[in-house]
Write an enzyme that holds these catalytic residues in place. Structure first.
Site, PDB file in Angstrom:
ATOM      1  N   LYS A  64     -12.670  14.595  -0.040  1.00 57.57           N
ATOM      2  CA  LYS A  64     -11.717  15.647   0.285  1.00 57.57           C
ATOM      3  C   LYS A  64     -11.018  16.081  -0.995  1.00 57.57           C
ATOM      4  CE  LYS A  64      -7.483  16.188   1.098  1.00 57.57           C
ATOM      5  NZ  LYS A  64      -7.325  17.598   0.629  1.00 57.57           N
ATOM      6  N   GLU A 123      -4.532   5.510  -7.774  1.00 56.42           N
ATOM      7  CA  GLU A 123      -3.995   5.836  -9.090  1.00 56.42           C
ATOM      8  C   GLU A 123      -2.967   6.936  -8.891  1.00 56.42           C
ATOM      9  OE1 GLU A 123      -4.337   3.983 -11.497  1.00 56.42           O
ATOM     10  OE2 GLU A 123      -6.047   2.810 -10.793  1.00 56.42           O
ATOM     11  N   CYS A 173      -0.975  13.008 -14.892  1.00 48.83           N
ATOM     12  CA  CYS A 173      -0.266  11.763 -14.578  1.00 48.83           C
ATOM     13  C   CYS A 173       0.003  10.948 -15.829  1.00 48.83           C
ATOM     14  CB  CYS A 173      -1.060  10.940 -13.564  1.00 48.83           C
ATOM     15  SG  CYS A 173      -2.751  10.569 -14.058  1.00 48.83           S
ATOM     16  N   GLU A 190       9.237  11.337 -12.116  1.00 48.10           N
ATOM     17  CA  GLU A 190       8.124  12.161 -12.596  1.00 48.10           C
ATOM     18  C   GLU A 190       8.414  13.630 -12.319  1.00 48.10           C
ATOM     19  OE1 GLU A 190       3.323  11.809 -12.584  1.00 48.10           O
ATOM     20  OE2 GLU A 190       4.276  11.739 -10.621  1.00 48.10           O
TER      21      GLU A 190
END
Length: 482
Positions: free
Chosen positions: A175, A250, A284, A383
Site C-alpha cells: 500500500k 521505521e 526522517c 519532528e
C-alpha cells in the site's frame, strides 16, 4: 484528460469495487491533477492478500537465481524509464529534479543488489557431532509480507522493502502513500514486464485506515513492514503484534548535528544545510538540530543563514528546493515556526511563504533557521518534517552530547569535528541507529543496516543489506542421519 491508474492484483490491473478514485495534485501547482488512483477498501485489500497467499508456495520454490533474474530485469525496466519516472516523482511529490533522479537510481540499484543476493540465499552447513550425519540451516521465506510505505521517498522505500522480500521467496501486498503512489505503481509495471508470476506482488492504493489495516490484520499476511510517523507506526506495531506477526517499523527522527569547537564553521554549515534543507526537510533523517559549541556559534550561524537565504525555491523540475508535498504539511511546518517564535526562539532566516511568480500557487516555504533555542522548546524536541533547523548553543562537548541524546528519537546523528577522540566518543555514546562523522545526517548506503533507536524504530529488525533479508527469512535447522 487525467489518466486513472488501476490496482495490480493477481497479475491483473483492476478497479476498486468502490468505484471511487483519489486525485493526486502537483504540490507546486495544486490546480493541476497529475493522475487518479483507486480509492480502495478493505475488500480490495483482502482480495490482494488472497492472491499473495495463493502464489506463495510456487514463488518460494522458485530457484533463487531465477528470482534474481526477474529482479534484475525489473531494474533494467526502471532504468529504461528513468527520465519518465523522475518527472512523475517531481510532479506528484514535488522533489527537486536532481533529488528525484537520485531516488529513482537508488531503486534501480536496490533491484540489482538483491538480484545478486537472491542467488546466495539458502543457508549454512555445520559440522555434526557424530559420523554419517549432516547438520545444516535453511533460510526459508516468512510467507506473505504486508508493506505500507510513505510519500517522502515514494519509489526508494517501496523497493527497499519489496526487493529483499521477493529475493527471499516471499509474496507481497503493498500500500503506497496516497499523496504520491505513481512511482510505486510503476514498480509493479516493471516487475510485471520482467515476468513476475501472477499474485507474487499486489499493489492496492487507498486509505491506510482501510487498506493498510486490512493488510496488517488479515490472517493471510505473516510479516508487516511500515515506514511513517512514530504516532501511526506505534499503532501499526500494536496491531501487527496483537495479530502475531513479525513486524518492523521505521519512524520519525529529531536528528542532531553536533558542531564542536575544532570544526570549520563554513564546512559545518554546508553539512547542516544539506542535511536540513535537502528534500525540503521531508526526510526522517533530516537534520533539524544544530548543536554548536559557543566558540564557533556566531560564525556558524552567519554561514548557515547565508546558505538558507541563497536556496533557490520553486517547482522541482528546475529549482533547487521544491514545495512541501501537501497543504497540510505546509501548515504543520508554519505552525511549528509560530510555536518556536512564541516560545522565544529567534527567527534568523526564512520562516515565511516565499513570494514570486514561480512560487505563488504551490506549497512552498522558505528554508528556516532559529537561534537562541532552548533544549526544552518544542522546536528542539518534536519532528517538524520541513526545512527548519534549530540552532542550540553549548559550552563543551559533554553538554553537546547530552543535548544530542536528550530527545525521544534516535534515528540519525552526526558530528563535525577535527578531534579524533571526540569523533570516536560521539560514535560510542550517540543514541542513534545511524551515526556519521563529518557528514550530513541524510543519505544511506543500500548494503548496510538502517534503523533507529527509541521512538524512531520498533528496534526489532533493520532494513537494507543482509539485515533486510533477515527480516524476510526464517531459519530451519536440519539434522540428517543418513
Amino acid at each position: 484528460m487525467t489518466e486513472t491508474k488501476a490496482n495490480y492484483v493477481n497479475g491483473e490491473w483492476v478497479s476498486s469495487e468502490t468505484g471511487e478514485t483519489i486525485d493526486v495534485e502537483n504540490p507546486a501547482n495544486p490546480s493541476e491533477t497529475v493522475a487518479r488512483y483507486q480509492q480502495s477498501n478493505a475488500a480490495d485489500a483482502a482480495e490482494a492478500v488472497e492472491a499473495a497467499v495463493d502464489a506463495q508456495d510456487d514463488w518460494a520454490t522458485t530457484p533463487g537465481p531465477e528470482r534474481g533474474r526477474i529482479l534484475r530485469e525489473a531494474g533494467n525496466v526502471l532504468a529504461d524509464r528513468k527520465d519518465e519516472l523522475t518527472d512523475a516523482l517531481v510532479a506528484e511529490e514535488g522533489k527537486a529534479h536532481a533529488e528525484a533522479a537520485g531516488e529513482v537510481q537508488r531503486a534501480i540499484d536496490i533491484f540489482y543488489y538483491f538480484a545478486v543476493k537472491a542467488a546466495d540465499l539458502g543457508g549454512t552447513t555445520k559440522s555434526p557431532s557424530g559420523r554419517q550425519k549432516n547438520l545444516y540451516i535453511r533460510q526459508e521465506p516468512v510467507g506473505v509480507a504486508a508493506l505500507v510505505t510513505p510519500w517522502n521517498y515514494p519509489i526508494a522505500i517501496p523497493v527497499w522493502k519489496l526487493a529483499p522480500a521477493l529475493a527471499a521467496g516471499n509474496t507481497a501486498v503493498l500500500k503506497p502513500a496516497s499523496q504520491a503512489p505513481g512511482v510505486a505503481v510503476a514498480v509493479a509495471e516493471a516487475l510485471d514486464e520482467a515476468g513476475l508470476p501472477d499474485g507474487v506482488l499486489n499493489v492496492v492504493t487507498g486509505p491506510g485506515s482501510t487498506v493498510g489495516t486490512e493488510f496488517i490484520e488479515n490472517e493471510g499476511t505473516d510479516a508487516v513492514s511500515f515506514t511513517g510517523s512514530s504516532e501511526v507506526g506505534e499503532l501499526v506495531y500494536e496491531q501487527a503484534t496483537d495479530a502475531g506477526k513479525r513486524v518492523q517499523t521505521e519512524l520519525g527522527g529529531k536528528n542532531p548535528t553536533l558542531v564542536t569547537d575544532s570544526a570549520d564553521p563554513a564546512e559545518a554549515a554546508d553539512i547542516v544545510a544539506n542535511g536540513g534543507f535537502g528534500t525540503t526537510g521531508q526526510s526522517c533523517t533530516a537534520c533539524s538540530r544544530a548543536i554548536v559549541h559557543e566558540d564557533v556559534y556566531d560564525d556558524f550561524v552567519a554561514e548557515l543563514v547565508d546558505r538558507a537565504e541563497s536556496v533557490d525555491i520553486g517547482p522541482g523540475d528546475d529549482h533547487e528546493m521544491g514545495p512541501q508535498v501537501s497543504e497540510s504539511e505546509l501548515e504543520s511546518t508554519l505552525d511549528y515556526i509560530d510555536v518556536a517564535e512564541n516560545e522565544g526562539a529567534t527567527l534568523a532566516a526564512g520562516g515565511e511563504v516565499p513570494e514570486g511568480e514561480a512560487v505563488d500557487e504551490g506549497y512552498f516555504v522558505e528554508p528556516t533557521v532559529f537561534t537562541n533555542v532552548d533544549h526544552e522548546m518544542r522546536i528542539a524536541q518534536e519532528e517538524v518534517f520541513g526545512p527548519v533547523v534549530a540552532v542550540l548553543k553549548v559550552s563543551d562537548f559533554e553538554e553537546g552530547l547530552e543535548v544530542a541524546n536528550g530527545v525521544d528519537y534516535g534515528l540519525s546523528a552526526s558530528v563535525v569535528t577535527d578531534d579524533h577522540t571526540e569523533a570516536n566518543r560521539f560514535v560510542d555514546e550517540s543514541e542513534a541507529g545511524v551515526v556519521k562523522v563529518n557528514e550530513k545526517t541524510t543519505g544511506l548506503e543500500l548494503h548496510v543496516p538502517f534503523g533507529g533507536f527509541k521512538r524512531s524504530s520498533s528496534e526489532t529488525w533493520r532494513e537494507q543489506g543482509d539485515a533486510g533479508l533477515n527480516f524476510y527469512t526464517i531459519e530451519k535447522t536440519v539434522y540428517d542421519n543418513y
